[in-house]
Design a protein around this motif. Structure first.
Motif, short mmCIF file in Angstrom:
data_model
loop_
_atom_site.label_atom_id
_atom_site.label_comp_id
_atom_site.label_asym_id
_atom_site.label_seq_id
_atom_site.Cartn_x
_atom_site.Cartn_y
_atom_site.Cartn_z
N ASN A 80 0.80 -1.22 0.00
CA ASN A 80 0.00 0.00 0.00
C ASN A 80 0.83 1.27 0.00
O ASN A 80 0.38 2.31 -0.48
N LEU A 81 2.05 1.19 0.53
CA LEU A 81 2.92 2.37 0.56
C LEU A 81 3.86 2.42 -0.65
O LEU A 81 4.61 3.37 -0.81
N ARG A 82 3.81 1.36 -1.46
CA ARG A 82 4.60 1.27 -2.69
C ARG A 82 6.11 1.35 -2.43
O ARG A 82 6.84 2.07 -3.11
N VAL A 83 6.52 0.63 -1.40
CA VAL A 83 7.94 0.48 -1.08
C VAL A 83 8.20 -1.00 -0.82
O VAL A 83 7.26 -1.78 -0.70
N SER A 84 9.47 -1.37 -0.74
CA SER A 84 9.77 -2.78 -0.48
C SER A 84 9.64 -3.10 1.01
O SER A 84 9.75 -2.21 1.87
N MET A 85 9.42 -4.37 1.28
CA MET A 85 9.39 -4.83 2.67
C MET A 85 10.74 -4.60 3.32
O MET A 85 10.81 -4.21 4.48
N ASP A 86 11.82 -4.82 2.57
CA ASP A 86 13.17 -4.60 3.10
C ASP A 86 13.36 -3.14 3.51
O ASP A 86 14.00 -2.85 4.52
N HIS A 87 12.84 -2.23 2.71
CA HIS A 87 12.97 -0.81 3.05
C HIS A 87 12.27 -0.52 4.38
O HIS A 87 12.85 0.13 5.26
N LEU A 88 11.05 -0.99 4.54
CA LEU A 88 10.32 -0.73 5.77
C LEU A 88 10.99 -1.40 6.96
O LEU A 88 11.13 -0.79 8.02
N ASP A 89 11.39 -2.64 6.80
CA ASP A 89 11.92 -3.40 7.92
C ASP A 89 13.38 -3.07 8.25
O ASP A 89 13.74 -2.93 9.40
N LEU A 90 14.20 -2.95 7.21
CA LEU A 90 15.64 -2.82 7.42
C LEU A 90 16.22 -1.47 7.01
O LEU A 90 17.38 -1.18 7.29
N GLY A 91 15.45 -0.70 6.26
CA GLY A 91 15.93 0.60 5.82
C GLY A 91 16.73 0.57 4.53
O GLY A 91 17.34 1.56 4.16
N THR A 92 16.70 -0.58 3.82
CA THR A 92 17.40 -0.66 2.54
C THR A 92 16.62 0.09 1.48
O THR A 92 15.40 0.21 1.56
N LYS A 93 17.32 0.59 0.50
CA LYS A 93 16.66 1.32 -0.59
C LYS A 93 15.92 0.33 -1.48
O LYS A 93 16.42 -0.74 -1.76
N SER A 94 14.72 0.74 -1.90
CA SER A 94 13.92 -0.15 -2.76
C SER A 94 14.15 0.15 -4.22
O SER A 94 14.73 1.09 -4.60
#
Length: 75
Positions: free
Chosen positions: A61-75
């Motif tokens: 829904n936020l149009r970002v990767s799970m890794d970005h949300l969880d770990l802060g990696t760039k999507s």
């Protein structure tokens, strides 16, 4: 509920930043991912940790990767 640690607070800040970037309120995002708005607020405060399914719904829904949300990696 445990005291939020640094990574929980950072994850919450990334969720909040992504939500704001999409122009959504806490209540709007909570409705989209089918959680109570108070739970959504607690996620953003780092007081709750999202489960895998909640994290997936947030990312979609936020149009970002799970890794970005969880770990802060760039999507």
């Amino acid at each position: 509920m445990s005291t939020p640690n640094k990574s929980d607070r950072a994850r919450g800040a990334r969720i909040r930043a992504a939500r704001n970037a999409r122009g959504l309120s806490v209540k709007q995002l909570a409705k989209l991912i089918d959680v109570h708005w108070k739970h959504m607020y607690a996620l953003e405060q780092g007081k709750h940790r999202p489960g895998l399914e909640t994290l997936r719904k947030l990312a979609d829904n936020l149009r970002v990767s799970m890794d970005h949300l969880d770990l802060g990696t760039k999507s």
